[in-house]
Scaffold this active site. Sequence first.
Site, short mmCIF file in Angstrom:
data_model
loop_
_atom_site.label_atom_id
_atom_site.label_comp_id
_atom_site.label_asym_id
_atom_site.label_seq_id
_atom_site.Cartn_x
_atom_site.Cartn_y
_atom_site.Cartn_z
CG ASP A 135 41.65 40.98 33.67
OD1 ASP A 135 40.73 40.33 34.16
OD2 ASP A 135 41.83 42.18 33.91
CG ASP A 141 39.82 34.68 33.74
OD1 ASP A 141 38.74 34.62 34.38
OD2 ASP A 141 40.58 35.66 33.79
CB ILE A 159 40.16 29.94 40.82
CG1 ILE A 159 39.08 29.92 39.73
CG2 ILE A 159 40.94 28.64 40.83
CD1 ILE A 159 38.06 28.79 39.89
CE LYS A 223 36.73 55.72 31.46
NZ LYS A 223 36.97 56.06 30.04
CG ASP A 242 42.92 42.62 48.17
OD1 ASP A 242 42.53 42.33 47.04
OD2 ASP A 242 44.03 43.15 48.40
#
Length: 375
Positions: A135, A141, A159, A223, A242
């Site tokens: 991460d 990644d 992915i 923030k 999600d």
Amino acid sequence: MVNVMNIKEKIINYSKGIGIDLIGFTNVQIYDDLRPILEDREKKNFLSGFEEKDIEKRINPRLILDDAKTIIVIGISYHNDRDKIKERDKNKAFGMVSKSSWGMDYHIVLREKMKTLSEYIQDEVEGFEYKYFVDTGPLVDRHLAYMAGIGMYGKNNCIISKKYGSWIFIGYIVSNLEAEIDIPQKRGCNGCNICINSCPTGALMEDYEYNSKLCISYLTQTKDDIDYDLREKMGRSLYGCDICQQVCPCNQDVANGNTDFIPVNENDTPNLFELLKLSNKEFKKRFNEVALGWRGNRIIKRNALIALGNSNEKELVKELVDYLNNPSPMIRKYTAWAIIRLDKVSGKTILDEYLKKEKETEVIEEIEKLYDYYL
């Protein structure tokens, strides 16, 4: 020592034994195809700020390891069906946590898996050198996962693997290993646009464009102060989001994942007022080993107030009033927002009375802005 020619098969077999669901190998190269994409995203101010800022470091693995030859990419599924785990009677003050932070912090889990795997390879291959990341590494990644055949790109920028859908955590090991590489999957996204149409904030766009600063997952971690219209679109999201994965047809009826990621302490749908009462010490004790813990007590409390404001439960206003006396001006400001968002009529009466004793100029000005916006 083993012959380098058959080390790949040994690594794959060993990885399965330590709980790695997916593994792929890609060769080290400068990913020049990413440069214009990253430059365009930077120009459009689509980057979150959590990424590595230096584009050269994002596209050149040899800036990590001089003698890098192969990148080993792993994927671990975190899919667990909430309904099949435990039926819970949610009270009216619940928040929603992304599946990625239900159980143990995935950074801890994947780092341990890659450490174990790397030490195994080191025992098998003389002179093996490596560096691994989860991460927070400089490389992209998801691009590495695609190149290594882990899965395809979805329009939600995730992915997607054949077996586990997009519910996978990705880690990668930059190494000097010589091994046969895998090829990207040819199959593509269904192109249904369900994820794009379902994103509340419009963070997902055609042509795989993605404005991370509009993503609800980003909003729960930033923030910075959050605009009123974006707060309203966050719903009950306490940490992460999600939605674009839940609606994806490729994520239906996929295999369940690692049991490390099953919810603990009802961290999937926590009681928001309980969170607001936590001291820093209590917060660290409860969330020390889950991903949301890194963001800290203060930001999670802010998110809890946003979720309460979006709950549509007017009777919660009476419980929110106490937080107008919180020592933190930020908490008082977001409490005022939640109150006026839930009930404009009684909310204004409460805030009018509260303004008689508020001393902080920033809080007073914020409530005046709320009146202008909502009344």
